[in-house]
Design a protein around this motif. Structure first.
Motif, PDB file in Angstrom:
ATOM      1  N   LEU A 162      -4.574   7.539   7.217  1.00  0.00           N
ATOM      2  CA  LEU A 162      -5.758   7.715   6.552  1.00  0.00           C
ATOM      3  C   LEU A 162      -5.490   9.700   5.993  1.00  0.00           C
ATOM      4  O   LEU A 162      -4.573  10.330   6.893  1.00  0.00           O
ATOM      5  CB  LEU A 162      -6.742   8.183   7.150  1.00  0.00           C
TER       6      LEU A 162
ATOM      7  N   SER B 268       3.801  -2.602   8.217  1.00  0.00           N
ATOM      8  CA  SER B 268       3.932  -1.480   8.497  1.00  0.00           C
ATOM      9  C   SER B 268       2.912  -0.445   8.833  1.00  0.00           C
ATOM     10  O   SER B 268       1.763  -0.533   9.896  1.00  0.00           O
ATOM     11  CB  SER B 268       3.390  -0.984   6.717  1.00  0.00           C
TER      12      SER B 268
ATOM     13  N   LEU C  76      -8.073  -0.862  -0.157  1.00  0.00           N
ATOM     14  CA  LEU C  76      -8.914  -0.760   1.152  1.00  0.00           C
ATOM     15  C   LEU C  76      -7.566  -2.187   1.987  1.00  0.00           C
ATOM     16  O   LEU C  76      -7.107  -3.080   1.292  1.00  0.00           O
ATOM     17  CB  LEU C  76      -9.988  -2.461   1.811  1.00  0.00           C
ATOM     18  N   GLN C  77      -7.345  -1.943   3.013  1.00  0.00           N
ATOM     19  CA  GLN C  77      -6.087  -1.866   4.263  1.00  0.00           C
ATOM     20  C   GLN C  77      -6.036  -3.341   3.916  1.00  0.00           C
ATOM     21  O   GLN C  77      -4.689  -3.792   3.762  1.00  0.00           O
ATOM     22  CB  GLN C  77      -5.782  -1.371   5.095  1.00  0.00           C
TER      23      GLN C  77
ATOM     24  N   ASN D  80     -11.800   5.117  13.769  1.00  0.00           N
ATOM     25  CA  ASN D  80     -10.176   6.612  13.202  1.00  0.00           C
ATOM     26  C   ASN D  80      -9.734   7.059  14.906  1.00  0.00           C
ATOM     27  O   ASN D  80      -8.491   7.758  14.309  1.00  0.00           O
ATOM     28  CB  ASN D  80     -10.661   6.594  11.851  1.00  0.00           C
TER      29      ASN D  80
ATOM     30  N   LEU E 201      -4.834  -4.743   0.938  1.00  0.00           N
ATOM     31  CA  LEU E 201      -3.560  -5.153   0.765  1.00  0.00           C
ATOM     32  C   LEU E 201      -2.439  -5.939   0.945  1.00  0.00           C
ATOM     33  O   LEU E 201      -1.492  -6.031   0.873  1.00  0.00           O
ATOM     34  CB  LEU E 201      -3.275  -3.541   0.373  1.00  0.00           C
ATOM     35  N   LEU E 202      -2.880  -5.603   2.560  1.00  0.00           N
ATOM     36  CA  LEU E 202      -2.441  -6.644   3.450  1.00  0.00           C
ATOM     37  C   LEU E 202      -2.193  -8.267   3.142  1.00  0.00           C
ATOM     38  O   LEU E 202      -1.649  -8.758   3.214  1.00  0.00           O
ATOM     39  CB  LEU E 202      -2.919  -6.757   5.212  1.00  0.00           C
TER      40      LEU E 202
ATOM     41  N   PHE F  56      -7.588   6.390  -2.961  1.00  0.00           N
ATOM     42  CA  PHE F  56      -8.708   5.307  -2.210  1.00  0.00           C
ATOM     43  C   PHE F  56      -9.937   4.911  -3.037  1.00  0.00           C
ATOM     44  O   PHE F  56     -10.270   3.159  -3.093  1.00  0.00           O
ATOM     45  CB  PHE F  56      -9.590   5.891  -0.414  1.00  0.00           C
TER      46      PHE F  56
ATOM     47  N   LEU G  60       1.225   5.039   3.318  1.00  0.00           N
ATOM     48  CA  LEU G  60       1.500   3.676   4.331  1.00  0.00           C
ATOM     49  C   LEU G  60       2.785   4.271   4.043  1.00  0.00           C
ATOM     50  O   LEU G  60       3.957   4.527   2.647  1.00  0.00           O
ATOM     51  CB  LEU G  60       1.791   3.503   2.989  1.00  0.00           C
TER      52      LEU G  60
ATOM     53  N   TRP H 258       0.334   3.002   8.571  1.00  0.00           N
ATOM     54  CA  TRP H 258      -0.897   3.279   7.729  1.00  0.00           C
ATOM     55  C   TRP H 258      -1.300   4.598   8.381  1.00  0.00           C
ATOM     56  O   TRP H 258      -1.153   4.168   9.284  1.00  0.00           O
ATOM     57  CB  TRP H 258      -2.193   1.828   7.580  1.00  0.00           C
TER      58      TRP H 258
ATOM     59  N   ASN I 298      -4.522   7.477   0.585  1.00  0.00           N
ATOM     60  CA  ASN I 298      -4.158   7.242   2.129  1.00  0.00           C
ATOM     61  C   ASN I 298      -2.974   6.270   2.041  1.00  0.00           C
ATOM     62  O   ASN I 298      -1.856   7.366   1.156  1.00  0.00           O
ATOM     63  CB  ASN I 298      -4.809   6.199   2.220  1.00  0.00           C
TER      64      ASN I 298
END
Length: 580
Positions: free
Chosen positions: A393, A389, A517-518, A12, A521-522, A459, A482, A391, A480
């Motif tokens: 944290l 997109s 989790l990202q 991160n 979502l993707l 999250f 977006l 993202w 998180n």
């Protein structure tokens, strides 16, 4: 004491262009360094014994007793109560350990109807950080019984637990003779407890428990440490275990395993498999993430191609201090079969091995034929994803207790957590912070927090829960951020899809993580949407954000219509959501 930040934190920092990590606080309060102790209530056989356990823990907390001597003394206590302490074979086992007995504990009144009181106490006395680093969470009896229901070995079977802990699986095994049971563990204290437990299990027999202190991955070709005084190449009829999840035990040099060293549970399973007799059975308790995430793909390939996978059982039981769900995996040393069963919540379906092998990621998902057909139709209408997109944290303070306040004041700003996020709502803040990024362990760029409109989501959640923040607020890392970038869809329209019943169905059928989790979502599909449809969905979502919840049903219908979902499939989806 300062700790090295986790790999996730380092990633991160790189993502956020942190050039000097020394400026970040190093006292992260994560589980691996936690000194907190938890009573694993799920390991307690009878709740009526909890007060007596708590009294004993209070007594130990008030005395500077060494843990080995505490456990050694209480083990002697139980052996005395069983009237076998003075027997030569018991004395020979206890003589292996140099510890002094504590007189008060040798006579302390202990509950005699617990399945594994010594293991329970050991888990109570180990810190959360130590258990997390070692992946050491003992398996409660109901879960052991569920897993052992799959065993079909004869009563004369030879058993092995390569990560036996205090011996719970061996205690529950339906073996007639102690010589049928072999256990291995890397923890010397756990090995002592397992030996004492087997002595208690077979009080009328004279024997030396076949429990060995060794790293199973570093042991010889027979799975046992050198010098154990056993045959060169033993074979087992049944191998059962709950191996460490996530602990790092390096592979022995030259081991031909399909998994990297850090994937401890998969390395242990593959090495244990080689010790099975032809047709022998292996039953392991594993994290549910092993069935889906990319890091475990080669492990899944082993299950599908190199052995006979019979059944996967998803369990609801959890371990104290562990967020992951568990699954039971049952295999045998046979050629692969065409199908295997997947059981969840009392329902069982058959899954095709070849169908899973055709998936690039080899994901094992509990999907009926109808679910597969519906998901395939939905993904056929995919026009876009959230790829591209932005993202963000949430903030990691490094010291929530010292850096968060319960009320506002000069220079303090509201900071929201995942607890304040619900669908289309941002509840009032409970915490306030002085936003000085030089004093924070991790913070996203300002422009993400201060965006005129951004989506924020929980999250820790089994499904996506989103709302829209139009107040340029700050968020902690339990939430998180977006900022979607899908052509033809504005930010609030994306919110409408993400909070919809249809997306909840898509998500829950494919992902079992307890974290949003990202990467998951993707993988959600967004359909082609006309300008009028975008405008309609956006207006409905804005009305819900404003508190007009009565239009929620109309919005759900619009989402189903965007994917052209037939009425019969919509009814099935809604029933599935209700049943879950």
């Amino acid at each position: 004491m300062t700790n090295r930040p986790s790999e996730a934190t380092l990633r991160n920092w790189r993502r956020l262009a942190v050039t000097d990590p020394s400026e970040r606080l190093q006292t992260r309060a994560n589980k691996t360094s936690s000194a907190r102790r938890i009573v694993p209530l799920e390991y307690l056989t009878h709740r009526r014994n909890l007060p007596r356990l708590q009294q004993l823990l209070a007594l130990l907390a008030g005395n500077a007793c060494r843990l080995p001597e505490v456990l050694f003394s209480l083990g002697r206590n139980l052996l005395r109560r069983r009237n076998i302490l003075a027997r030569p074979h018991v004395r020979a086992v206890l003589a292996e350990y140099p510890w002094q007995a504590i007189a008060e504990l040798e006579t302390y009144p202990l509950p005699e109807d617990e399945f594994d009181f010594l293991g329970l106490l050991y888990q109570c006395l180990k810190s959360e950080g130590e258990k997390n680093r070692q992946g050491s969470y003992y398996t409660p009896l109901p879960l052991i019984r569920q897993l052992l229901q799959e065993v079909s070995c004869p009563a004369s079977a030879d058993w092995l637990d390569p990560c036996c802990g205090s011996g719970a699986f061996l205690l529950a095994a339906p073996a007639r003779q102690p010589q049928q049971l072999t256990g291995i563990d890397i923890d010397e204290l756990a090995v002592m407890l397992a030996k004492i437990n087997l002595l208690l299990k077979f009080p009328e027999q004279e024997f030396s428990p076949r429990i060995f202190c060794a790293n199973f991955l570093h042991s010889g070709p027979d799975g046992l440490p050198s010098g154990a005084g056993v045959q060169a190449d033993p074979q087992y009829d049944c191998i059962v275990s709950n191996p460490p999840w996530g602990a790092c035990i390096p592979n022995r040099p030259g081991a031909a395993l399909n998994q990297p060293a850090e994937e401890t549970f998969s390395s242990i399973l593959q090495q244990a498999y080689r010790l099975l007799r032809p047709g022998g059975e292996l039953h392991f308790l594993l994290p549910e993430a092993a069935l889906q995430i990319k890091a475990h793909r080669e492990f899944r390939r082993f299950l599908l191609q190199d052995c006979r996978l019979h059944k996967i059982s998803a369990f609801r039981n959890r371990f104290a201090g562990v967020s992951s769900r568990s699954v039971g995996v049952s295999i045998s040393r046979d050629s692969p079969g065409p199908e295997f069963s997947f059981c969840r919540a009392g329902a069982s379906i058959s899954l095709s091995r070849q169908a899973i092998l055709q998936d690039e990621q080899l994901r094992v998902q509990c999907l009926s034929a109808q679910d597969r057909r519906i998901l395939s139709a939905l993904y056929d209408r995919q026009e876009a994803t959230l790829a591209g997109s932005t993202w963000g944290l949430g903030i990691v303070t490094g010291d929530n207790r010292g850096k968060l306040c319960d009320c506002g004041g000069d220079g303090l700003e509201a900071v929201y957590t995942g607890r304040e996020i619900s669908e289309y709502q941002l509840l009032p803040p409970r915490k306030f912070i002085r936003f000085d990024r030089t004093q924070l362990q991790q913070a996203a760029p300002d422009h993400l927090y201060r965006a005129p409109a951004k989506l924020v989501y929980k999250f820790i959640s089994p499904r996506p829960v989103f709302t829209c923040d139009q107040g340029q607020h700050l968020f902690l890392n339990s939430a998180n951020m977006l900022i979607p970038a899908i052509p033809g869809l504005d930010c609030v329209t994306v919110l409408a899809f993400l909070n919809s019943q249809l997306f909840r169905y898509i998500y829950q059928k494919q992902f079992t993580d307890l974290k949003v989790l990202q990467g998951n979502l993707l993988r959600l599909p967004f359909p082609a949407v006309s300008s009028p449809q975008n405008r309609c969905l956006s207006q409905l979502a804005q009305r819900i954000l404003a508190g007009e919840t009565s239009c929620r049903a109309e919005l759900e219908e619009q989402v189903f219509a965007a994917f052209a979902v037939p009425d019969r499939d919509r009814d099935y989806i809604l029933q599935q959501l209700q049943d879950s």
